[in-house]
Design a protein around this motif. Structure first.
Motif: not given
Ligand code: ADP
Length: 397
Positions: A318-328
């Motif tokens: 994605x040429x970058x990332x704004x947020x990393x999410x953890x779930x489950x």
């Protein structure tokens, strides 16, 4: 008052969650297990207490009838008419279903036709759909697909590097799974960040017994780690994740197993269970590793390193990332796994606070305020997504 029920039917089980809508309040939830076997188990929550009953439940139709009777006898509803909609989780929607749909006879036939792609799951899902149609023929019924959210992937993500006609003739491509969960956390992340989905690049890590990572750009799935089946991607509780495909005939030759048997090993005896030789359950492995068990440690290393690498590759995608999410289960609860996955990602702007990481099962930001990339725990809620889709489709009718 309108009540909507979210259903997840397996071959011998039926999970349910009843919502008051549009308030989205959970009224009750439960599970019927061992359907079709002796001593089936019916469990329902009433006033925060789990009530269990063991009795023979020969098929899903009887399970649904029993569920409705229990709702009445526990004074949860006073008549069947209060239930205005039912949403069914369906594992495989192929390329046919890109969103949730109102269930007609044609939809049922289409889901059955897709059984070739999900032989264990789709027939069981249809059994649940049919049971409800029989017992409650007049309510709005909706199918919610695990694959639908990933239908936005571009061909460069979903195509395998195989003869193109395999895709055309046999539908061989990446479909991706856990879509309802990835979609839910995407919506929540947008709310929590106070930014529209359209401008966000997210990496969502659904880490449970099954685990998948997704790259979500502008609110749309761009890539995901599971593939043609849920066997692909990272190491999981009992699933291998990606392996060199040439290993299948090699293992067959070495062990004398059939292709079917090797597939069984890859699905049920591999992953963290296979590497550790101890357990598929992360809690067991964490406690064994803490006691110095090397194989437990190794199983955790393989799991963590796989997720860490996916985050790097999806940031590049994605040429970058704004947020990393953890779930489950694991993503929401294990500070140990989150820490190990995040460690070293400072090079790409992920600055997280170990003190904030000491939480479990709640929505929480783990990043320092100045971190360019945010890190968020978001407990998933697939049942709520199902109930919401039922309401949307009901309103359209
Ligand atoms: P499923 O894919 O079956 O829905 P879940 O999302 O419930 O799975 O996740 C199950 C995993 O979550 C198991 O490996 C379990 O050990 C792990 N898990 C649950 N609670 C905790 C906890 N408190 N700490 C660490 N791991 C946990």
């Amino acid at each position: 008052m309108e009540k909507t029920i979210a259903i997840n039917a397996g071959s011998s089980s039926l999970k349910f969650q009843l919502y008051d809508m549009p308030s989205e309040t959970v009224i009750t939830a439960g599970i019927v297990e061992r359907i079709g076997l002796k001593d089936s188990i019916f469990t329902i929550s009433v006033d925060d207490e789990k009530i269990k009953e063991v009795t023979d439940i020969p098929d899903h139709e009887v399970a649904v009838q029993m569920l409705l009777d229990k709702l009445i006898s526990h004074n949860i509803i006073s008549s069947y008419d209060e239930i205005t909609g039912v949403g069914h989780r369906v594992v495989h929607g192929g390329e046919k279903f890109t969103e949730s749909v109102y269930i007609t006879n044609q939809v049922i036939a289409d889901i059955e036709a897709l059984s070739e792609l999900a032989p264990l799951h789709n027939p069981a899902n249809v059994t649940g759909i049919r049971a409800f149609r029989k017992v409650l023929p007049d309510i709005v019924a909706v199918a919610v697909f695990d694959t639908a959210f990933h239908q936005t992937m571009p061909p460069s993500s979903y195509l395998y590097s195989l003869p193109y006609n395999y895709y055309e003739d046999y539908g061989i491509r990446k479909y991706g799974f856990h879509g309802t969960s990835h979609k839910y956390v995407t919506e929540r992340a947008s709310d929590l960040l106070g930014r529209p989905q359209e401008e966000l690049r997210l990496i969502t890590c659904h880490l449970g017994n099954g685990a998948s990572i997704a790259a979500i750009e502008g609110g749309k799935s761009m890539d995901t780690s599971m593939g043609f089946t849920p066997l692909a991607g990272v190491s999981m509780g009992t699933r291998s994740g990606n392996i060199d495909p040439a290993l299948v005939p090699f293992i067959m030759e070495k062990t004398g197993k059939s292709a079917e048997q090797v597939l069984d090993v890859l699905n049920k005896e591999s992953g963290m269970l296979g590497v550790s030789g101890i357990s598929s359950d992360l809690r067991d492995l964490e406690s064994e590793a803490a006691k110095g068990n090397d194989r437990a440690e190794l199983a955790l290393d393989v799991f963590v390193d796989g997720i860490h690498k996916y985050i790097g590759s999806y940031a590049a995608r994605m040429n970058g990332v704004d947020a990393i999410i953890f779930t489950a289960g694991i993503g929401e609860n294990s500070s140990y796994i989150r820490e190990r996955v995040l460690r070293g990602l400072e090079f790409m702007g992920v600055y997280w606070d170990p003190a904030l990481n000491q939480v479990r099962g709640v929505e929480a930001f783990l990043n320092y305020p100045h971190s360019p990339v945010k890190v968020i725990i978001i407990p998933t809620n697939e049942e709520l997504m199902i109930a919401r889709d039922v309401e949307v489709i009901r309103a359209q009718r």
